[in-house]
Enzyme design. Structure first.
Site, PDB file in Angstrom:
ATOM      1  CE  LYS A  41     -20.026  13.687 -38.489  1.00  0.00           C
ATOM      2  NZ  LYS A  41     -19.752  12.629 -37.500  1.00  0.00           N
ATOM      3  CD  GLU A 122     -20.792   9.355 -38.354  1.00  0.00           C
ATOM      4  OE1 GLU A 122     -19.835   9.599 -37.532  1.00  0.00           O
ATOM      5  OE2 GLU A 122     -20.713   9.327 -39.605  1.00  0.00           O
TER       6      GLU A 122
END
Length: 236
Positions: A41, A122
């Site tokens: 992330k 992500e």
């Protein structure tokens, strides 16, 4: 069974559409197939403070789904930019006096990939969310040069957001694997949701690879079988 899988970038049509659930479920599905996949992330806003640490909730959710507990250094590689305000990355970074560097993210991505078969990256927010005063999440995707999976809501209002996102991804010459629809409300899919799926495939020129139903209590391992087509499209 051990196999290899390409890394992938998961983006969305908006914030809160289900990107983290899809990322975590994809990780669970990959690891169930014997693939050593890890999450990343790159930018997390809305972090929480625990002692002296800023904890990235989306990353921790993915690590839990994959039964992973990396060392602090690798955790940092997985989420190098962490900010407390729950805002757009560019605004959160500006408040912190930080500058999000695509080169730093790519270097950390490569470090993670050296220790794993694949990385599930992500993004934050949608395709054109700014990461600084000039560049967007789309620029980061181009920098990483990964195939992209687009996550969208299944219900009313998704067509415009999804088709515009697909248009921008293709204009950037990125490979779009397909779309995952996520039900954000309880209840069975009705005529609108079913027509949205058909319309996205027809007008977007893309496959809807999975449709995840609403779950009050999330269990990403139960979603994993629904993502088998995605894993197969990523396997080398």
């Amino acid at each position: 069974m051990n196999s290899r899988m390409k890394s992938v970038f998961i983006t969305g049509t908006d914030t809160g559409v289900g990107k983290t659930v899809v990322a975590a479920s994809l990780l669970a599905a990959a690891r169930a197939r014997g693939i050593n996949a890890a999450p990343m992330k790159p930018v997390q806003t809305g972090c929480v403070t625990r002692g002296r640490r800023l904890v990235a909730p989306d990353l921790e959710f993915c690590l839990s789904a994959a039964d992973l507990n990396p060392a602090p250094q690798e955790r940092h590689w997985m989420c190098p930019y962490r900010f407390i305000p729950a805002s757009s990355p560019h605004l959160a970074a500006a408040h912190a006096g930080a500058h999000i560097q695509k080169e730093t993210i790519r270097a950390n991505f490569r470090r993670i990939l050296k220790k794993n078969d694949a990385v599930v990256v992500e993004g934050a927010g949608g395709v054109l969310v700014p990461i600084d005063g000039r560049q967007t999440m789309l620029d980061l995707m181009k920098h990483l040069r990964l195939p992209v999976l687009l996550v969208a809501r299944s219900g009313l209002g998704t067509l415009n957001h999804t088709l515009l996102s697909l248009h921008e991804l293709r204009r950037a010459k990125l490979k779009v694997l397909g779309v995952v629809l996520v039900d954000s409300r309880p209840g069975k899919a009705g005529p609108i949701e079913k027509d949205n799926l058909r319309t996205i495939e027809k007008m977007g020129g893309v496959q809807v690879l999975a449709h995840l139903p609403f779950r009050k209590r999330l269990n990403c391992r139960k979603f994993a079988p629904l993502l088998a087509r995605i894993i197969q499209s990523l396997e080398e």
